[in-house]
Design an enzyme around this catalytic site. Sequence first.
Site, PDB file in Angstrom:
ATOM      1  N   CYS A   2       3.075 -14.282  -3.649  1.00  0.00           N
ATOM      2  CA  CYS A   2       2.047 -15.138  -4.229  1.00  0.00           C
ATOM      3  C   CYS A   2       2.385 -16.590  -3.923  1.00  0.00           C
ATOM      4  CB  CYS A   2       1.976 -14.953  -5.741  1.00  0.00           C
ATOM      5  SG  CYS A   2       1.594 -13.259  -6.252  1.00  0.00           S
ATOM      6  N   ARG A  29      -0.429 -16.838   1.484  1.00  0.00           N
ATOM      7  CA  ARG A  29       0.495 -16.020   0.698  1.00  0.00           C
ATOM      8  C   ARG A  29      -0.227 -15.072  -0.259  1.00  0.00           C
ATOM      9  NH1 ARG A  29       5.939 -17.668   0.550  1.00  0.00           N
ATOM     10  NH2 ARG A  29       6.150 -16.572  -1.421  1.00  0.00           N
ATOM     11  N   TRP A  75      -1.185 -12.412  -4.599  1.00  0.00           N
ATOM     12  CA  TRP A  75      -1.060 -11.210  -3.771  1.00  0.00           C
ATOM     13  C   TRP A  75      -0.683 -10.106  -4.748  1.00  0.00           C
ATOM     14  CZ3 TRP A  75      -1.945  -9.994   1.272  1.00  0.00           C
ATOM     15  CH2 TRP A  75      -1.421  -8.810   1.751  1.00  0.00           C
ATOM     16  N   ASN A 101       5.632 -15.536  -9.169  1.00  0.00           N
ATOM     17  CA  ASN A 101       5.685 -14.804  -7.905  1.00  0.00           C
ATOM     18  C   ASN A 101       6.852 -13.837  -7.994  1.00  0.00           C
ATOM     19  OD1 ASN A 101       5.648 -13.969  -5.191  1.00  0.00           O
ATOM     20  ND2 ASN A 101       6.947 -15.674  -4.558  1.00  0.00           N
ATOM     21  N   GLY A 102       6.576 -12.533  -7.810  1.00  0.00           N
ATOM     22  CA  GLY A 102       7.634 -11.538  -7.882  1.00  0.00           C
ATOM     23  C   GLY A 102       7.144 -10.274  -8.560  1.00  0.00           C
ATOM     24  N   GLU A 465       5.330   2.952  19.808  1.00  0.00           N
ATOM     25  CA  GLU A 465       5.113   1.640  19.203  1.00  0.00           C
ATOM     26  C   GLU A 465       5.625   0.521  20.105  1.00  0.00           C
ATOM     27  OE1 GLU A 465       4.004  -1.328  16.450  1.00  0.00           O
ATOM     28  OE2 GLU A 465       3.306   0.693  16.877  1.00  0.00           O
ATOM     29  N   LYS A 469       3.238  -2.559  21.461  1.00  0.00           N
ATOM     30  CA  LYS A 469       3.519  -3.983  21.291  1.00  0.00           C
ATOM     31  C   LYS A 469       3.450  -4.714  22.629  1.00  0.00           C
ATOM     32  CE  LYS A 469       3.472  -4.308  17.183  1.00  0.00           C
ATOM     33  NZ  LYS A 469       2.447  -3.328  17.351  1.00  0.00           N
ATOM     34  N   GLU A 472      -0.241  -4.932  23.807  1.00  0.00           N
ATOM     35  CA  GLU A 472      -1.084  -5.728  22.915  1.00  0.00           C
ATOM     36  C   GLU A 472      -1.024  -7.213  23.228  1.00  0.00           C
ATOM     37  OE1 GLU A 472      -1.603  -4.210  18.408  1.00  0.00           O
ATOM     38  OE2 GLU A 472       0.466  -4.448  19.015  1.00  0.00           O
ATOM     39  N   HIS A 488       6.171  16.256  33.692  1.00  0.00           N
ATOM     40  CA  HIS A 488       4.795  16.736  33.599  1.00  0.00           C
ATOM     41  C   HIS A 488       3.785  15.655  33.991  1.00  0.00           C
ATOM     42  CE1 HIS A 488       5.970  20.548  31.688  1.00  0.00           C
ATOM     43  NE2 HIS A 488       6.912  19.817  31.105  1.00  0.00           N
ATOM     44  N   LYS A 588      -7.131  -8.468  13.359  1.00  0.00           N
ATOM     45  CA  LYS A 588      -6.133  -7.960  12.418  1.00  0.00           C
ATOM     46  C   LYS A 588      -6.631  -6.731  11.668  1.00  0.00           C
ATOM     47  CE  LYS A 588      -2.133  -8.144  10.468  1.00  0.00           C
ATOM     48  NZ  LYS A 588      -0.977  -7.780  11.299  1.00  0.00           N
TER      49      LYS A 588
END
Length: 592
Positions: A2, A29, A75, A101-102, A465, A469, A472, A488, A588
């Site tokens: 946050c 945030r 958040w 925040n936490g 992955e 990356k 992308e 193959h 995104k």
Amino acid sequence: MCGIVGCILKENNDVAPILFECISMLEYRGYDSIGMATYDNEINVRKAKGDIKTVNGKLNFKNMKGCLGIAHTRWASTGKPTDENAHPQLDDSKSVAVVHNGTLENYSQIKEELIEKGYEFKSTTDTEVIPNLIREFLDEGLNMEDAVRKAAGKLKGSYAIVAFAKDEPGKIVAIRKGSPLIVSYGKEGYFVASDTPAVLNHARNIIRPNEGEIAILTKNGIEIHDENGKSVKWESKYIDWSPEMAQKEGYDHFMIKEIIEQSDAVKNTLGQKENIKKVIEEIGDVKRICFVACGTSYHASISGKYLIESLAGIPTDVVIASEAKYTAKTWNEDTLVVFISQSGETYDSLMALKQARETSKTLAVVNVAGSAMTEEADFVIQTQAGPEIGVAATKTYIAQLTAIYLFAGFLAGEEDLIEQLEKVPKYIDEVTIQRKYIKEISSRYDFADDAFFLGRGFSYPIALEGALKLKEITYIHAEGYAAGELKHGPLALIDEDVPVFVIIPPGDDYDKTMTNLEEVRARDAIILSVGAKGDERIAENSRIVFEIDPEVTDIIAPLVYIVPLQLISYYVTLDKGYDPDKPRNLAKVITV
């Protein structure tokens, strides 16, 4: 993650315009809600669910009165994004205002104790216990500083707390444990915030209190006291960053910042252990599990399949969300359908979730609280990566994997695996600290038109992955393959101009992967291997080796071995002159 801000001005001017500007700099945030409290003979609060621009259009924060105030952009972690759950939170007498925040691990117990004492609660957040605790200790005769210190002493978890009270109206008090907090000063007044971007237009002298220390802001200055109330001599550092640079904390791009934050993403998501145990208990027995996901989340799901089938023996499928309708008729009441999504808003996954609810139990593993999937699914596990700005997923992927590992470990009763996860942040930090070496390695690969990534078993999804990356953000054609599939088809494309990245951690598949490595070496491929430190056999057969702690065996390799591959993609992108945060044609969140 946050965003929090507090400010007290030296002169009796209204703080709201400055406070609003500061909190707007921290919207990255948290996007769930925004709120502000000022003091002008009484505590004035305005807050609501929604983004800053929309909420300000309704509430007009800038015309609030008072020379002292606090603000928050949320958040959500505990409690859905609602008007009531937005911060600031007040005690039930509306005489103490807090932003936080936490995550508090023991808030339920504290809340029950306070309710028994007659306190009333308006929200479902963990934060609301804090102003009520402070109120209780103020009523016992403590001053504001000691009341905040005593309240913090009862809390378990992480927190950065900023508070003020009608009892001492010219004072802001702040304390932190496990969450970031900075204090600053400028010509207009004194500031406290969760991050430097908030204050740079007004104050560039930054103080970073240690955990447990209390910062006290008045119009006359800043004092910092230790846990015993003794004055601490503080030093400030002048920050010569633009606000945009500050959001990146001095890094050139969000992507590199977020790669480095992955150790924190693991630590924070490990804090979901108790919630995940509870989810498993509530789900009960299932005979089949099916993961549904897209892109990077799909690769995390493949790791989940391998873990659950090898550890728990439960048949597990992985389905691309856009193809889920062809599998949906096999789902039934004995099936748990698991949806993995960073945003919780991915259109194809959301449509599949609505279909799955008709026949099966559903679980959403998401990073954004209050997103559509959290509303639709029967059960929710929230990862704790915080906001991710870069389009190419890094820390959210690691957080997803951490949640999946916890789920699989508890499902199978594999306590040893859970213990191994505690060491993962250290292993990740050991990789990211070698960024200079990885940058030098990467400069040798920007020529490539094609690249292959090879891995077996738990390393196969790493190969997928790693290839994603690279393609992308560098626009190099890259493919990830199960190493045993070389003969193959892919072997026909291997020659002296093709880089091959081989993921080869210690474990059951080591010897077979080494055979595949030797096959591509025989075709003169440019081999970069990621393997255990000190492995001479890998070194003899590879052009370049990136070494990982040998304690990282194949089963936890997906959480660590992906990190050098992320960094290589990042640095190759820079060499090619592209922006790694904004790859062409990509977004995104895919909501169509």
